[in-house]
Design a protein around this motif. Structure first.
Motif, PDB file in Angstrom:
ATOM      1  N   HIS A  59      40.872  44.202  92.346  1.00  0.00           N
ATOM      2  CA  HIS A  59      41.492  45.451  91.895  1.00  0.00           C
ATOM      3  C   HIS A  59      41.825  46.342  93.072  1.00  0.00           C
ATOM      4  N   GLU A  60      42.980  47.010  92.970  1.00  0.00           N
ATOM      5  CA  GLU A  60      43.378  47.913  94.034  1.00  0.00           C
ATOM      6  C   GLU A  60      42.604  49.238  93.992  1.00  0.00           C
ATOM      7  N   ASN A  61      42.429  49.765  92.786  1.00  0.00           N
ATOM      8  CA  ASN A  61      41.861  51.105  92.640  1.00  0.00           C
ATOM      9  C   ASN A  61      40.371  51.064  92.320  1.00  0.00           C
ATOM     10  N   MET A  62      39.637  51.930  92.978  1.00  0.00           N
ATOM     11  CA  MET A  62      38.215  52.069  92.670  1.00  0.00           C
ATOM     12  C   MET A  62      37.854  53.535  92.618  1.00  0.00           C
ATOM     13  N   PHE A  63      36.880  53.854  91.771  1.00  0.00           N
ATOM     14  CA  PHE A  63      36.546  55.244  91.477  1.00  0.00           C
ATOM     15  C   PHE A  63      35.034  55.435  91.474  1.00  0.00           C
ATOM     16  N   TRP A  64      34.606  56.629  91.803  1.00  0.00           N
ATOM     17  CA  TRP A  64      33.232  57.053  91.591  1.00  0.00           C
ATOM     18  C   TRP A  64      33.222  58.300  90.715  1.00  0.00           C
ATOM     19  N   TYR A  65      32.443  58.220  89.628  1.00  0.00           N
ATOM     20  CA  TYR A  65      32.246  59.347  88.719  1.00  0.00           C
ATOM     21  C   TYR A  65      30.762  59.695  88.677  1.00  0.00           C
ATOM     22  N   ARG A  66      30.494  60.944  88.319  1.00  0.00           N
ATOM     23  CA  ARG A  66      29.146  61.270  87.902  1.00  0.00           C
ATOM     24  C   ARG A  66      29.204  61.755  86.467  1.00  0.00           C
ATOM     25  N   GLN A  67      28.149  61.432  85.737  1.00  0.00           N
ATOM     26  CA  GLN A  67      28.108  61.762  84.317  1.00  0.00           C
ATOM     27  C   GLN A  67      26.861  62.582  84.032  1.00  0.00           C
ATOM     28  N   ASP A  68      27.087  63.764  83.497  1.00  0.00           N
ATOM     29  CA  ASP A  68      25.998  64.653  83.142  1.00  0.00           C
ATOM     30  C   ASP A  68      26.177  65.090  81.686  1.00  0.00           C
ATOM     31  N   PRO A  69      25.075  65.307  80.971  1.00  0.00           N
ATOM     32  CA  PRO A  69      25.168  65.681  79.545  1.00  0.00           C
ATOM     33  C   PRO A  69      26.062  66.896  79.338  1.00  0.00           C
ATOM     34  N   GLY A  70      26.987  66.765  78.415  1.00  0.00           N
ATOM     35  CA  GLY A  70      27.874  67.871  78.084  1.00  0.00           C
ATOM     36  C   GLY A  70      29.041  68.072  79.038  1.00  0.00           C
ATOM     37  N   LEU A  71      29.043  67.363  80.152  1.00  0.00           N
ATOM     38  CA  LEU A  71      30.115  67.538  81.143  1.00  0.00           C
ATOM     39  C   LEU A  71      31.030  66.330  81.238  1.00  0.00           C
ATOM     40  N   GLY A  72      30.726  65.278  80.532  1.00  0.00           N
ATOM     41  CA  GLY A  72      31.579  64.102  80.536  1.00  0.00           C
ATOM     42  C   GLY A  72      31.564  63.383  81.877  1.00  0.00           C
ATOM     43  N   ARG A 114      32.994  63.107  85.516  1.00  0.00           N
ATOM     44  CA  ARG A 114      33.691  63.904  86.522  1.00  0.00           C
ATOM     45  C   ARG A 114      33.951  63.043  87.750  1.00  0.00           C
ATOM     46  N   LEU A 115      35.194  63.058  88.204  1.00  0.00           N
ATOM     47  CA  LEU A 115      35.612  62.200  89.304  1.00  0.00           C
ATOM     48  C   LEU A 115      35.177  62.802  90.641  1.00  0.00           C
ATOM     49  N   ILE A 116      34.508  61.979  91.432  1.00  0.00           N
ATOM     50  CA  ILE A 116      34.050  62.426  92.751  1.00  0.00           C
ATOM     51  C   ILE A 116      35.093  62.050  93.815  1.00  0.00           C
ATOM     52  N   TYR A 117      35.374  60.781  93.916  1.00  0.00           N
ATOM     53  CA  TYR A 117      36.370  60.256  94.849  1.00  0.00           C
ATOM     54  C   TYR A 117      37.008  59.025  94.241  1.00  0.00           C
ATOM     55  N   PHE A 118      38.208  58.723  94.685  1.00  0.00           N
ATOM     56  CA  PHE A 118      38.764  57.429  94.357  1.00  0.00           C
ATOM     57  C   PHE A 118      39.528  56.859  95.541  1.00  0.00           C
ATOM     58  N   SER A 119      39.795  55.574  95.442  1.00  0.00           N
ATOM     59  CA  SER A 119      40.471  54.862  96.524  1.00  0.00           C
ATOM     60  C   SER A 119      41.475  53.901  95.913  1.00  0.00           C
ATOM     61  N   TYR A 120      42.697  53.890  96.439  1.00  0.00           N
ATOM     62  CA  TYR A 120      43.700  52.988  95.917  1.00  0.00           C
ATOM     63  C   TYR A 120      44.047  51.875  96.898  1.00  0.00           C
TER      64      TYR A 120
END
Lengths: 113, 113
Positions: free
Chosen positions: B29-42, B44-50
């Protein structure tokens, strides 16, 4: 900035009742995706809708994409305990970057047996 | 089957430590992402790379950095861990810039004490 809003945040239903979650985008979307995250699990892709007014079904799940391509809904008929989890909608970011999805905050569904 | 693998399921680190979260995908895959997930906040994207060595800031990059030296690997670095970085971290990948479905890793639950 671009936002994808989802309601309700939580939904508690009795097994056998129907359930609907709604997704609304601040911008027109080229497509919308739905994901399900089981408790303790990670989001798993359910479906993608692309066409204006599109309706797709997966067994008891019905997905709709609005005519203006700014809203969508997921309806579950006759919920079962296996439907428990958080349902997310997501649309592509429109700022011209590559492949980023904007997620709604999700609707957490609990089903009472 | 597409597989996105995160190096740890659970991690406990001390405040001030440098923390590395690793993510590997096996589908080119070309694209990769890092998210953090917290209760009630869904999600949230930290960084991504294409692409290799390319990165873009997401919504909450402060306190984080990333590295993508090889196409299949995307690392999230907490330069000096703080208690407010206690969260669930999810890595994801997609095939290209046209927004196909995202595949998620199993998540890393990080606790900073």
């Amino acid at each position: 900035g671009q936002q994808v809003m989802q309601i309700p945040q939580y939904q508690h239903v009795q097994e056998g009742e129907d359930f609907t979650t709604y997704c609304n985008s601040s911008t027109t979307l080229s497509n919308i995706q739905w994901y399900k995250q089981r408790p303790g699990g990670h989001p798993v892709f359910l479906i993608q809708l692309v066409k204006s007014g599109e309706v797709k079904k997966q067994k008891r799940l019905t997905f709709q994409f609005g005519e203006a391509k700014k809203n969508s809904s997921l309806h579950i008929t006759a919920t079962q305990t296996t439907d428990v989890g958080t349902y997310f909608c997501a649309g592509p970011e429109d700022r011209g970057s590559q492949g980023n999805l904007i997620f709604g905050k999700g609707t957490k569904l609990s089903v009472k047996p | 089957d597409v597989k996105v693998t995160q190096s740890s399921r659970y991690l406990v680190k001390r405040t001030g430590e440098k923390v590395f979260l690793e993510c590997v995908q096996d589908m080119d895959h070309e694209n990769m992402f890092w998210y953090r997930q917290d209760p009630g906040l869904g999600l949230r994207l930290i960084y991504f790379s294409y692409d290799v060595k390319m990165k873009e800031k997401g919504d909450i990059p402060e306190g984080y950095s990333v590295s993508r030296e090889k196409k299949e690997r995307f690392s999230l670095i907490l330069e000096s861990a703080s208690t407010n970085q206690t969260s669930m971290y999810l890595c994801a990948s997609t095939t290209d810039r046209t927004n196909t479905e995202a595949f998620f890793g199993q998540g890393t639950r990080l606790t900073v004490v």
